[in-house]
Design an enzyme around this catalytic site. Structure first.
Site, PDB file in Angstrom:
ATOM      1  N   HIS A  27       0.852  -1.192   0.000  1.00 25.12           N
ATOM      2  CA  HIS A  27       0.000   0.000   0.000  1.00 25.12           C
ATOM      3  C   HIS A  27       0.887   1.241   0.000  1.00 25.12           C
ATOM      4  CE1 HIS A  27      -3.106   2.859   1.179  1.00 25.12           C
ATOM      5  NE2 HIS A  27      -3.957   1.962   0.718  1.00 25.12           N
ATOM      6  N   ASP A  41      -7.970  -5.360   0.110  1.00 29.86           N
ATOM      7  CA  ASP A  41      -8.509  -6.228  -0.926  1.00 29.86           C
ATOM      8  C   ASP A  41      -8.175  -7.710  -0.741  1.00 29.86           C
ATOM      9  OD1 ASP A  41      -9.810  -4.308  -2.546  1.00 29.86           O
ATOM     10  OD2 ASP A  41      -7.867  -3.623  -3.265  1.00 29.86           O
TER      11      ASP A  41
END
Ligand code: CMC
Length: 393
Positions: free
Chosen positions: A269, A326
């Site tokens: 991320h 996710d």
């Protein structure tokens, strides 16, 4: 005039002040309007969080009721728009259908110029949040060749969505409170994430005073990319591939290989350098929900193995690469019966309040049109001298 600093991909540039969402990527903290997500998933429904994001505070009982009424009143899609669904090719990705349909909303509901929006942000917000859910469910029904199911006034936002997706004349859908609870949690956790790629698209495009529907459609297009919202579908495809192959270590090796484009989807991320707090909640809910409904998904075992292998591998450890939101989301969606090509649509539905909140904050502030600068590195006149001379008039 003056200096222009170069910051490709805006790694270190804050583009605005914002009061909506706080992210601490080092400590793994995420708060909406000052409230930690862990509290929100325990004590609120998605519709309340939508209200919180857009209005800045959780709704009172009366405000919640009014907002729900507005969601109900605005949940119907203009009947003429139903024909649009007939002309997409079979197999068209629902994200493409959704962004096209949202753009078309401006033609059917033209009162979304800036002035009327400011006067009636509640109605426009409710219409968007509600109607997009209807569109998403219609797109799915279209893709499987079943008649559409209209929204019902007696159901909550998430229950209504599940009913529109799965009810059919020959197979009445039983709404399970537990499925509704899980969907609420997933939607709350996806509702906003400050200046991510799609929100940045919404702010940038909205700054040109484009109507809200076209602005949101830009956000949806940005979200569809596999490095952004499209990752939830990509994760499941990857887990299926690893499951079929059976060799987790091989894929870990591939992900580390700079000469190979394969990456561990659902890992890493830009902001979080620790475990994504959303992923932590989703992982826990995923384990518990699958067990409760006695649903055995082999992909959950694969996901656990991949996570363990990655989190003990120096490559991932050194780069602070952890599962992101996710990674486990798709497994929960599968357990709810939602097909893979709808995963990113689910993300879009959930992110709508966030986009609207940012759009509202942006137009309500001092923002000028977004117009970054560049550093030109192309040819100089000296290098192009003579090019034009040889051309005839
Ligand atoms: N698998 C393998 N290596 C990775 C991964 C990954 N998933 N993510 C980052 N790296 C490596 C990358 O190769 C680089 O290595 P090096 O320093 O040797 O060049 C280093 O880690 C830093 O990565 P980056 O690409 O410079 O980081 P970024 O901040 O530009 O990218 C990211 C962030 C999310 C796009 C990236 O981690 C990625 O592609 N992840 C997979 C896709 C994904 O899961 N996306 C969903 C993001 S969260 C939800 C959302 O935004 O919608």
């Amino acid at each position: 005039t003056g200096y222009v600093t170069l910051d490709p991909s805006f790694m270190n540039t804050a583009a605005c002040y914002s009061q909506i969402t706080f992210v601490d990527g080092e400590r793994g903290i995420l708060r909406y309007r000052g409230i930690p997500i862990e509290e929100l998933v325990r004590k609120t429904m998605f519709v309340e969080v939508a209200y919180l994001l857009v209005h800045g505070e959780l709704p009172s009982e009366e405000q919640r009721r009014n907002f729900s009424t507005m969601l109900n009143l605005n949940s119907m899609l203009h009947e003429d728009m139903r024909h649009f669904f007939d002309h997409f090719p079979r197999g068209a990705h629902p994200m493409h259908i959704l962004s096209t349909m949202i753009n078309a909303l401006a033609a059917f509901y033209p009162n979304v110029d800036l002035k009327s929006m400011e006067d009636d942000i509640d109605v426009s917000t409710a219409r968007l949040i509600s109607i997009v859910r209807t569109m998403a469910a219609f797109a799915y029904k279209k893709s499987i060749g079943e008649p559409v199911v209209y929204p019902r006034h007696d159901l909550s936002y998430c229950a209504n969505f599940l009913n529109m997706m799965f009810d059919s004349p020959v197979r009445p859908y039983q709404i399970h409170p537990e499925a509704v609870r899980i969907l609420n949690i997933l939607f709350i956790l996806h509702a906003d994430h400050e200046q991510n790629c799609s929100t940045t698209a919404v702010r940038a495009i909205g700054s040109a005073q484009v109507n809200l529907y076209a602005t949101i459609s830009a956000g949806i297009s940005a979200l569809s990319g596999p490095l952004h919202g499209g990752a939830n579908q990509a994760v499941i495809e990857m887990l299926q591939m690893i499951h079929a192959d059976g060799d987790v270590k091989k894929f870990i090796r591939l992900a580390k290989d700079r000469n190979n484009p394969f990456r561990l989807m659902g890992f890493g991320h830009r902001v979080y350098k620790t475990y994504d707090p959303r992923a932590a909640i989703i992982k826990k809910e995923c384990d518990a929900y699958l067990e409760r409904i006695h649903y055995k998904d082999p992909l959950l075992d694969v996901a656990r193995e991949v996570e363990e292998a990655a989190l003990t591998d120096p490559y991932f450890v050194e780069r602070n690469l952890y599962p992101n939101v996710d990674f486990y989301t798709g497994i929960l969606y599968r357990a709810l019966g939602i097909p893979e090509n709808m995963f990113t649509v689910m993300f879009a539905l959930a992110r709508l309040p966030g986009w609207v909140a940012h759009w509202k904050e942006m137009i309500g502030g001092e923002t000028k049109i977004v117009r970054p600068r560049q550093i030109y590195i192309g040819k100089t006149p000296a290098e192009t001298a003579g090019v034009m001379e040889s051309r005839e008039l």
